[in-house]
Design a protein around this motif. Structure first.
Motif, short mmCIF file in Angstrom:
data_model
loop_
_atom_site.label_atom_id
_atom_site.label_comp_id
_atom_site.label_asym_id
_atom_site.label_seq_id
_atom_site.Cartn_x
_atom_site.Cartn_y
_atom_site.Cartn_z
N ALA A 1 0.77 -1.31 -0.01
CA ALA A 1 -0.07 -0.09 0.06
C ALA A 1 0.82 1.17 -0.02
CB ALA A 1 -0.82 -0.05 1.21
N GLY A 2 0.20 2.26 -0.54
CA GLY A 2 1.03 3.52 -0.59
C GLY A 2 -0.31 4.69 -0.38
N PRO A 3 0.05 5.95 -0.56
CA PRO A 3 -1.16 7.01 -0.55
C PRO A 3 -2.17 6.69 -1.36
CG PRO A 3 1.15 7.92 -1.49
CD PRO A 3 1.36 6.52 -1.04
N LYS A 4 -3.34 7.32 -1.04
CA LYS A 4 -4.59 7.32 -1.84
C LYS A 4 -4.27 7.78 -3.30
CE LYS A 4 -8.28 10.11 -1.48
NZ LYS A 4 -9.25 10.67 -0.71
N VAL A 5 -4.72 7.12 -4.32
CA VAL A 5 -4.66 7.78 -5.62
C VAL A 5 -5.89 8.66 -5.84
CG1 VAL A 5 -4.53 6.71 -7.99
CG2 VAL A 5 -2.99 5.59 -6.36
N ALA A 6 -5.54 9.38 -6.73
CA ALA A 6 -6.68 10.30 -7.22
C ALA A 6 -7.76 9.48 -7.85
CB ALA A 6 -6.18 11.27 -8.38
N ASP B 1 -5.02 10.21 2.36
CA ASP B 1 -4.41 11.44 1.74
C ASP B 1 -3.13 11.75 1.92
OD1 ASP B 1 -7.06 12.02 0.51
OD2 ASP B 1 -7.86 12.70 2.52
N ASP B 2 -2.67 11.62 3.24
CA ASP B 2 -1.40 12.25 3.62
C ASP B 2 -0.65 10.98 4.09
OD1 ASP B 2 -0.27 14.70 3.89
OD2 ASP B 2 -1.91 15.61 4.96
N PHE B 3 0.33 10.79 3.38
CA PHE B 3 1.27 9.70 3.80
C PHE B 3 2.60 10.08 3.98
CE2 PHE B 3 3.69 5.79 2.17
CZ PHE B 3 2.81 4.90 2.63
#
Lengths: 243, 504
Positions: free
Chosen positions: B275-280, B287-289
């Motif tokens: 996983a990583g930050p939310k994708v558009a 939202d903030d990673f």
């Protein structure tokens, strides 16, 4: 308050740290060579199994991780899902916010339009509906979602986060049912990872790839295995044999 | 305190552990059960030692180019819209996260299991902030938190030392009214934590492996709490030790398989997530990673003989085979990293002065080295710590000198040596107990030394209290006596004839 937050993503913060590591290790930076594995064991996992044997293995390994496994054709799905809702006595249902064509690929467009006897919520692909989606996922007795692959060796399904099927969708509902096409049957975690790596290289975008093997569980109290701690208490894989 | 979990001296901790019979039984049961599960899972995998070679190669390759892979990872996290902070010390890491909590005006922080956050004392730091609540979401960590932040005693089963009644008592304070069945208690926690999850605005997770070429993190859990921690809050902080990185998802996948088999005897943990930050366009997730990459003394091992300890993937298999851990449990070590891995890691992270005894809390049996999925030569590293302590730190200087001087005097004089051999048995008799019913035959034929007078020198107590020392044999039974009266057996006539022929 100092300015620590402003240091994130700065060259100064990064270079100081990384140069220190290189110095401690006595090795220069920027010498990296591609990783060449010394054996191909990950590629050999279940490599000798024919497709039918592989399906049987997948079923067996999935049941070993307490997942329920069903094999259905797409024509059988609608009546199967109605029955399933009744069996687990679901009152609330959560569905992904996918387009009608995706449902129709599983002959479920009619069913998804009006499931019988349950209050149904569809995951909204609108970022503004975050809180509302979370509430629906929290309240849902069952979520019926789409999975990409079924991994035979470990009894695992894989799901990616998309606008139509978010993270909470897969983790908050009490029961979870994944529709996985039989064409998505792969031997190993290696095979699934390779497929995702190829998709990502092709420009596919997702923030999370989830490998899920059965229901949530824990052995933290006297190492006694308890099913259903934070995530779903029960997990079903429906393998759609003609897809 | 850092990685230290106790202010008591080592021997006091060991004495406490000796009194804790529930803990000892729990550890023994866990070790035995895990032995069966782990061995079965590894056999099922096939070619286990070749898999170990591959895993070792992955870890060594990554460590060799560690700065490059960290740089690649940081670049990719940034490309995904995330932020990376490199923290040299625990203070930097702690202060950074505290500032972030304040800047985000977070009130409900939720955490999933992370040893590194224990290392930097994050819980204490954040709970001290006004209007900030912190809740551990891993069932075991939650139990520890409710028991006034008790320290974990195992890196995979943090509450191994607690029984169901103790846990029930803690939960009653939160309004639990049920019995002591683990299933019922877990259900209660599910509801309790779910309410909190729904309101959480700040998530903190650890990281099993950072994926350098994707800028994603890989997390393995069985409960699903890490995934919910990454789903609900709008801000996520990942705290990772700097060595927890691999080149790509392929290497992570190999290690995930080996980790699960080694840690809990499963083929894969129930949830294994990249996983990583939310994708558009996506609806939930952070939202903030933010990623905080921590050194905190790890770099002291780089480029030294101790570098292999950074290969560790925190499976805990070495704890599960260790005979010392079996007896003194996690608290005996006084470090959040107990067992063989802790004996190597704690002196590196916390210094020799604080953990000088740990490398000696080992019989050098090598069971840990044998079981390690990434082939860390644990017992050799433990021995190397002893060498460092003796040669460079001279921590044991006076005691060793005294012992060797006495040995020198005793063995240098035939008369003294002879007398000692004669008197050893009767001299030790007042302090010995004849062989008991459960004693191991052979080893304690003459009984064992186990009731020294209180007045005996500390040095002698230090030895005898922690070990089973056999009483020296009677002079007529000792080896020298036996050897003197020993006549070799005559070879068989045929052999003799052949030997004589060969001599000719």
């Amino acid at each position: 308050m100092t300015d620590l937050l402003a240091q994130a993503n700065t060259k100064a913060n990064r270079e100081k740290f990384l140069n220190h590591l290189a110095q401690q290790a006595g090795r220069d930076r920027h010498q990296v060579q591609p990783f060449e594995p010394l054996n191909d064991l990950p590629d050999q996992v279940l490599a000798n199994q024919a497709p039918q044997a592989l399906l049987a293995t997948a079923k067996q390994n999935s049941e070993a991780v307490a997942a329920k496994v069903y094999l259905k054709t797409s024509d059988e799905l609608a009546s199967f899902l109605d029955e399933y809702l009744q069996t687990i006595q679901a009152k609330t249902l959560l569905l992904p916010g996918v387009c009608e064509a995706q449902w129709e690929a599983y002959h479920l467009a009619d069913w998804a339009g009006h499931p019988q006897g349950v209050t149904t919520t569809v995951w909204s692909p609108e970022p503004a509906d975050r809180a509302q989606n979370a509430q629906a996922a929290d309240q849902a007795d069952l979520a019926v979602g789409f999975a990409d692959y079924l991994i035979a060796n470990t009894g695992t399904i894989t799901v990616v986060t998309t606008p139509a099927q978010g993270r909470a969708f897969n983790y908050l509902p009490e029961h979870y049912l994944a529709l996985v096409p039989q064409s998505g049957l792969v031997r190993s975690t290696r095979q699934a990872v390779e497929k995702y790596e190829a998709a990502l290289a092709d420009g596919f975008q997702t923030s999370a790839i989830n490998f899920i093997s059965g229901p949530s569980n824990s052995g933290d109290i006297e190492m006694e295995l308890v099913v259903g701690v934070h995530g779903p208490v029960d997990c079903a894989y429906v393998i759609v044999t003609d897809r | 305190m850092g990685i230290s979990t106790s202010d008591k001296p080592f021997l006091e901790r060991v004495a406490d552990a000796k009194q804790d019979h529930f803990m000892q039984a729990a550890v023994a049961k866990a070790q035995d059960a895990q032995f069966i599960k782990r061995t079965r899972a590894r056999r099922e995998m096939g070619h286990w030692n070749d898999w170990r070679d591959l895993a070792e190669q992955i870890r060594q390759h990554t460590l060799k180019y560690l700065p490059d892979y960290l740089e690649m990872f940081a670049n990719n996290v940034e490309k995904r819209g995330g932020h990376v902070f490199f923290a040299q010390t625990e203070t930097e890491a702690r202060d950074f996260i505290r500032e972030l909590v304040l800047a985000k005006q977070a009130h409900k922080v939720v955490k999933s299991k992370s040893m590194v956050t224990n290392e930097i004392e994050l819980d204490q730091t954040l709970t001290a902030l006004p209007d900030v609540e912190v809740l551990e979401s891993d069932l075991a960590e939650f139990i520890l938190q409710e028991d006034n932040w008790d320290e974990p005693t195992h890196i995979v089963f943090p509450t191994l030392h607690k029984n169901r009644d103790q846990i029930q008592a803690e939960f009653k304070k939160l309004g639990y009214q049920g019995d002591n069945e683990p299933a019922h208690m877990a259900r209660f926690v599910r509801g309790y934590l779910r309410n909190y999850f729904m309101q959480a605005d700040f998530g903190i997770t650890g990281c099993n492996f950072a994926i350098a070429d994707q800028g994603m993190i890989n997390l393995d859990t069985n409960e699903g709490n890490a995934d919910i921690t990454m789903a609900m809050p709008k801000t996520q902080v990942v705290v990772m030790g700097m060595e927890r990185i691999v080149p790509s998802m392929k290497e992570a996948e190999v290690l995930d398989n080996m980790l699960a088999r080694s840690a809990v005897g499963q083929k894969l943990t129930t949830y294994c997530t990249f996983a990583g930050p939310k994708v558009a366009g996506e609806v939930d997730g952070p939202d903030d990673f933010w990623v905080v990459i921590l050194d905190n003394g790890r770099s002291r091992a780089l480029g030294t003989e101790f570098e292999p300890i950074l290969q560790c993937i925190r499976c805990g298999a070495c704890l599960n085979v260790c005979p010392i851990y079996r007896h003194i449990g996690g608290k005996g070590y006084g470090s959040i990293y107990p067992g063989p891995v802790g004996k190597v890691l704690s002196p590196i992270l916390g210094g020799y002065d604080q953990f000088e005894e740990l490398p000696y809390a080992c019989s050098l049996c090598a069971a840990c080295t044998e079981t390690c999925p990434v082939k860390i030569p644990l017992h050799e590293l433990i021995r190397k710590h002893r060498i460092v302590e003796m040669d460079e730190k001279h921590l044991d200087h006076s005691m060793t000198n005294l012992i060797l001087k006495m040995v020198g005097v005793g063995t240098g004089s035939p008369a003294l040596f002879g007398t000692a051999m004669k008197m050893a048995h009767s001299g030790a008799a007042p302090f010995s107990k004849p062989m008991g019913k459960n004693d191991v035959q052979g080893m304690y034929e003459g009984g064992k030394i186990n009731h020294l007078p209180k007045a005996a020198p500390k040095l002698v107590h230090g030895w005898a209290d922690l070990r089973d020392i056999p009483t020296p044999p009677k002079s007529k039974d000792n080896f020298r006596h036996w050897y003197q009266n020993h006549h070799p057996i005559e070879p068989a006539p045929a052999v003799k004839a052949k030997e004589e022929k060969a001599d000719d």
